[in-house]
Write a protein that holds these residues in place. Structure first.
Motif, PDB file in Angstrom:
ATOM      1  N   GLN A  57     -20.033  63.288  28.770  1.00  0.00           N
ATOM      2  CA  GLN A  57     -18.908  64.148  29.124  1.00  0.00           C
ATOM      3  C   GLN A  57     -18.056  64.518  27.912  1.00  0.00           C
ATOM      4  OE1 GLN A  57     -16.971  61.915  32.216  1.00  0.00           O
ATOM      5  NE2 GLN A  57     -18.616  62.248  33.671  1.00  0.00           N
ATOM      6  N   LEU A  58     -18.095  63.688  26.882  1.00  0.00           N
ATOM      7  CA  LEU A  58     -17.364  63.983  25.645  1.00  0.00           C
ATOM      8  C   LEU A  58     -18.230  64.725  24.636  1.00  0.00           C
ATOM      9  CD1 LEU A  58     -15.441  60.600  25.225  1.00  0.00           C
ATOM     10  CD2 LEU A  58     -14.509  62.779  26.031  1.00  0.00           C
ATOM     11  N   GLY A  59     -19.437  65.095  25.073  1.00  0.00           N
ATOM     12  CA  GLY A  59     -20.301  65.907  24.221  1.00  0.00           C
ATOM     13  C   GLY A  59     -21.213  65.118  23.308  1.00  0.00           C
ATOM     14  N   GLY A  60     -21.221  63.793  23.415  1.00  0.00           N
ATOM     15  CA  GLY A  60     -21.999  62.969  22.506  1.00  0.00           C
ATOM     16  C   GLY A  60     -23.358  62.580  23.043  1.00  0.00           C
ATOM     17  N   HIS A  61     -24.076  61.805  22.226  1.00  0.00           N
ATOM     18  CA  HIS A  61     -25.415  61.338  22.598  1.00  0.00           C
ATOM     19  C   HIS A  61     -25.422  59.817  22.646  1.00  0.00           C
ATOM     20  CE1 HIS A  61     -29.761  61.443  23.035  1.00  0.00           C
ATOM     21  NE2 HIS A  61     -29.837  60.463  22.139  1.00  0.00           N
ATOM     22  N   PRO A  62     -25.533  59.227  23.849  1.00  0.00           N
ATOM     23  CA  PRO A  62     -25.571  57.774  23.943  1.00  0.00           C
ATOM     24  C   PRO A  62     -26.969  57.239  23.658  1.00  0.00           C
ATOM     25  CG  PRO A  62     -25.679  58.728  26.133  1.00  0.00           C
ATOM     26  CD  PRO A  62     -25.555  59.880  25.180  1.00  0.00           C
ATOM     27  N   VAL A  63     -27.041  56.131  22.933  1.00  0.00           N
ATOM     28  CA  VAL A  63     -28.323  55.480  22.658  1.00  0.00           C
ATOM     29  C   VAL A  63     -28.245  54.054  23.190  1.00  0.00           C
ATOM     30  CG1 VAL A  63     -29.965  54.730  20.912  1.00  0.00           C
ATOM     31  CG2 VAL A  63     -28.765  56.912  20.638  1.00  0.00           C
ATOM     32  N   TYR A  64     -29.012  53.781  24.231  1.00  0.00           N
ATOM     33  CA  TYR A  64     -29.041  52.460  24.855  1.00  0.00           C
ATOM     34  C   TYR A  64     -29.962  51.548  24.047  1.00  0.00           C
ATOM     35  CZ  TYR A  64     -30.002  48.881  28.427  1.00  0.00           C
ATOM     36  OH  TYR A  64     -30.147  47.697  29.111  1.00  0.00           O
ATOM     37  N   ILE A  65     -29.447  50.393  23.622  1.00  0.00           N
ATOM     38  CA  ILE A  65     -30.182  49.485  22.754  1.00  0.00           C
ATOM     39  C   ILE A  65     -30.261  48.120  23.431  1.00  0.00           C
ATOM     40  CG2 ILE A  65     -30.282  48.446  20.453  1.00  0.00           C
ATOM     41  CD1 ILE A  65     -28.366  50.768  19.569  1.00  0.00           C
ATOM     42  N   GLN A  66     -31.472  47.684  23.777  1.00  0.00           N
ATOM     43  CA  GLN A  66     -31.660  46.394  24.409  1.00  0.00           C
ATOM     44  C   GLN A  66     -31.582  45.269  23.378  1.00  0.00           C
ATOM     45  OE1 GLN A  66     -34.765  46.358  27.621  1.00  0.00           O
ATOM     46  NE2 GLN A  66     -35.325  48.323  26.704  1.00  0.00           N
ATOM     47  N   LYS A  67     -31.339  44.064  23.877  1.00  0.00           N
ATOM     48  CA  LYS A  67     -31.137  42.930  22.976  1.00  0.00           C
ATOM     49  C   LYS A  67     -32.338  42.676  22.084  1.00  0.00           C
ATOM     50  CE  LYS A  67     -32.549  39.362  26.321  1.00  0.00           C
ATOM     51  NZ  LYS A  67     -32.133  38.103  26.974  1.00  0.00           N
ATOM     52  N   GLU A  68     -33.555  42.924  22.586  1.00  0.00           N
ATOM     53  CA  GLU A  68     -34.752  42.688  21.791  1.00  0.00           C
ATOM     54  C   GLU A  68     -34.867  43.650  20.611  1.00  0.00           C
ATOM     55  OE1 GLU A  68     -35.345  41.312  25.949  1.00  0.00           O
ATOM     56  OE2 GLU A  68     -34.733  43.222  25.050  1.00  0.00           O
ATOM     57  N   GLU A  69     -34.209  44.783  20.697  1.00  0.00           N
ATOM     58  CA  GLU A  69     -34.334  45.799  19.661  1.00  0.00           C
ATOM     59  C   GLU A  69     -33.500  45.496  18.419  1.00  0.00           C
ATOM     60  OE1 GLU A  69     -35.006  49.990  21.554  1.00  0.00           O
ATOM     61  OE2 GLU A  69     -33.500  48.953  22.765  1.00  0.00           O
ATOM     62  N   VAL A  70     -32.484  44.645  18.565  1.00  0.00           N
ATOM     63  CA  VAL A  70     -31.648  44.315  17.406  1.00  0.00           C
ATOM     64  C   VAL A  70     -31.647  42.828  17.082  1.00  0.00           C
ATOM     65  CG1 VAL A  70     -30.120  46.314  17.569  1.00  0.00           C
ATOM     66  CG2 VAL A  70     -29.583  44.249  18.878  1.00  0.00           C
ATOM     67  N   GLY A  71     -31.888  41.998  18.088  1.00  0.00           N
ATOM     68  CA  GLY A  71     -31.869  40.558  17.834  1.00  0.00           C
ATOM     69  C   GLY A  71     -30.543  40.112  17.262  1.00  0.00           C
ATOM     70  N   LEU A  72     -29.465  40.516  17.923  1.00  0.00           N
ATOM     71  CA  LEU A  72     -28.120  40.232  17.429  1.00  0.00           C
ATOM     72  C   LEU A  72     -27.905  38.732  17.255  1.00  0.00           C
ATOM     73  CD1 LEU A  72     -25.337  41.582  16.795  1.00  0.00           C
ATOM     74  CD2 LEU A  72     -24.735  41.184  19.175  1.00  0.00           C
ATOM     75  N   GLY A  73     -27.660  38.322  16.020  1.00  0.00           N
ATOM     76  CA  GLY A  73     -27.414  36.920  15.724  1.00  0.00           C
ATOM     77  C   GLY A  73     -28.663  36.091  15.510  1.00  0.00           C
ATOM     78  N   SER A  74     -29.843  36.696  15.723  1.00  0.00           N
ATOM     79  CA  SER A  74     -31.085  35.959  15.497  1.00  0.00           C
ATOM     80  C   SER A  74     -31.931  36.675  14.447  1.00  0.00           C
ATOM     81  CB  SER A  74     -31.861  35.789  16.804  1.00  0.00           C
ATOM     82  OG  SER A  74     -32.114  37.049  17.410  1.00  0.00           O
ATOM     83  N   ARG A  75     -32.414  37.861  14.792  1.00  0.00           N
ATOM     84  CA  ARG A  75     -33.190  38.616  13.808  1.00  0.00           C
ATOM     85  C   ARG A  75     -32.298  39.206  12.721  1.00  0.00           C
ATOM     86  NH1 ARG A  75     -36.887  43.344  16.061  1.00  0.00           N
ATOM     87  NH2 ARG A  75     -35.010  44.586  15.792  1.00  0.00           N
ATOM     88  N   GLU A  76     -31.105  39.608  13.134  1.00  0.00           N
ATOM     89  CA  GLU A  76     -30.136  40.154  12.176  1.00  0.00           C
ATOM     90  C   GLU A  76     -28.746  39.636  12.505  1.00  0.00           C
ATOM     91  OE1 GLU A  76     -30.552  44.210  10.342  1.00  0.00           O
ATOM     92  OE2 GLU A  76     -31.437  44.644  12.294  1.00  0.00           O
ATOM     93  N   THR A  77     -27.929  39.518  11.493  1.00  0.00           N
ATOM     94  CA  THR A  77     -26.550  39.095  11.713  1.00  0.00           C
ATOM     95  C   THR A  77     -25.781  40.210  12.403  1.00  0.00           C
ATOM     96  OG1 THR A  77     -25.724  39.981   9.607  1.00  0.00           O
ATOM     97  CG2 THR A  77     -26.629  37.732   9.583  1.00  0.00           C
ATOM     98  N   ALA A  78     -24.681  39.833  13.029  1.00  0.00           N
ATOM     99  CA  ALA A  78     -23.821  40.831  13.671  1.00  0.00           C
ATOM    100  C   ALA A  78     -23.341  41.858  12.653  1.00  0.00           C
ATOM    101  CB  ALA A  78     -22.635  40.135  14.329  1.00  0.00           C
ATOM    102  N   GLU A  79     -23.063  41.389  11.437  1.00  0.00           N
ATOM    103  CA  GLU A  79     -22.595  42.299  10.380  1.00  0.00           C
ATOM    104  C   GLU A  79     -23.670  43.325  10.018  1.00  0.00           C
ATOM    105  OE1 GLU A  79     -20.277  38.467   9.907  1.00  0.00           O
ATOM    106  OE2 GLU A  79     -22.368  39.027  10.335  1.00  0.00           O
ATOM    107  N   ASP A  80     -24.914  42.867   9.872  1.00  0.00           N
ATOM    108  CA  ASP A  80     -25.983  43.787   9.489  1.00  0.00           C
ATOM    109  C   ASP A  80     -26.312  44.769  10.609  1.00  0.00           C
ATOM    110  OD1 ASP A  80     -26.054  42.581   7.059  1.00  0.00           O
ATOM    111  OD2 ASP A  80     -28.000  41.596   7.319  1.00  0.00           O
ATOM    112  N   VAL A  81     -26.227  44.308  11.849  1.00  0.00           N
ATOM    113  CA  VAL A  81     -26.434  45.221  12.980  1.00  0.00           C
ATOM    114  C   VAL A  81     -25.370  46.311  12.966  1.00  0.00           C
ATOM    115  CG1 VAL A  81     -26.343  45.416  15.497  1.00  0.00           C
ATOM    116  CG2 VAL A  81     -27.620  43.540  14.441  1.00  0.00           C
TER     117      VAL A  81
END
Length: 286
Positions: A57-81
């Motif tokens: 509605q604000l004209g943008g493009h949402p990208v849904y990212i599942q936990k396996e795709e970033v590995g937040l805190g495991s594969r990559e740090t929160a900072e690097d994500v």
């Protein structure tokens, strides 16, 4: 640009501004040609759909990212994500297990970070709750609200801060072991649900067993059984509206009859998740 990790990040003025934006059906296209990252460590029907549609509605493009795709805190740090997503997106939204991951993300990028839910708070839910109450009661100042059940959770915590910010009076009713451990000054906590709902215009509850608490299910059900919101409890309130952040477990924290009653505002509340998200996303871009 700013972040929304907690209700306190908004403050009374910010909440008022977000609500005003949320009530505008057309805010233009401030996100035209821009991406918004939606990182989900935990699944959610309402959060995903409401936030994606708010971005559209604000004209943008949402990208849904599942936990396996970033590995937040495991594969990559929160900072690097955060640094990676900031290369592509203008806003980073995340629904996480650990609130500290959100804090670390904000320290790694200048792009705004929005909390879609953490173990600490659920600010966009609280904004939708306040928006719903504003639509149904007009004046929030002095409005009496009762929350019944497990009060030591993210939904109750955000609701408590939001109610104080808009001048509403919140009473939490729960067993002693499920009281809000860090309740802000001005929020009442009682043991008796009937006392909490007396003269309340809104009665709110949430599930007794959330994701990750299955091993506590028997203990929780036993302790919280007397805190079910049923027709008898609603009758003790002041012709109150019923609220629930959903999903609901019918027959546990609330009866089917209360959920489906004419005074149930749960679907208006669910729709307002989208309007509140639209207002919040527009606000962080100001």
């Amino acid at each position: 640009m700013t972040n929304i990790l907690t209700v306190a990040d908004l403050g009374p003025a910010g909440i008022a501004e977000v609500l005003a934006l949320a009530e505008q059906p057309d805010l233009g296209r401030p996100l035209a040609g821009k991406g918004v990252a939606l990182v989900f460590q935990k699944p959610s029907a309402r959060t995903r759909n409401s936030t994606e549609m708010a971005v559209v509605q604000l004209g943008g493009h949402p990208v849904y990212i599942q936990k396996e795709e970033v590995g937040l805190g495991s594969r990559e740090t929160a900072e690097d994500v955060a640094r990676t997503l900031a290369c592509y997106h203008d806003i980073i939204c995340a629904r996480v297990m650990d609130h500290d991951d959100l804090v670390r993300m904000t320290g790694a990028t200048a792009k705004p970070v929005v909390n879609l839910l953490s173990d600490k708070e659920h600010p966009l839910q609280a904004l939708a709750d306040v928006l719903t109450m504003k639509q149904l009661a007009d004046n929030l100042q002095g409005l009496k609200i009762a929350y019944v059940g497990d009060a030591d959770n993210n939904v109750a915590r955000s609701l408590a801060h939001a109610c104080l910010a808009v001048g509403a009076e919140l009473t939490l009713a729960s067993p002693s072991q499920y009281r809000l451990s860090d309740a802000p000054d001005g929020v009442r906590q009682v043991d008796d649900p009937a006392e909490a709902v007396r003269r309340a215009r809104f009665v709110y509850t949430d599930v007794w067993v959330s994701m990750g608490q299955d091993n506590e299910a028997r203990e929780r059900m036993q302790a919280l059984g007397p805190y079910q919101v049923d027709e008898a409890l609603m009758a003790k309130a002041d012709d109150a509206w019923f609220l629930h952040c959903l999903p609901a477990r019918r027959g546990e924290e609330v009866t089917h009859g209360v959920l489906e009653s004419p005074k149930s505002a749960i679907w208006r509340q669910a729709e307002n998740r989208m309007h509140a998200a639209r207002g919040a996303l527009a606000w962080v871009l100001l």
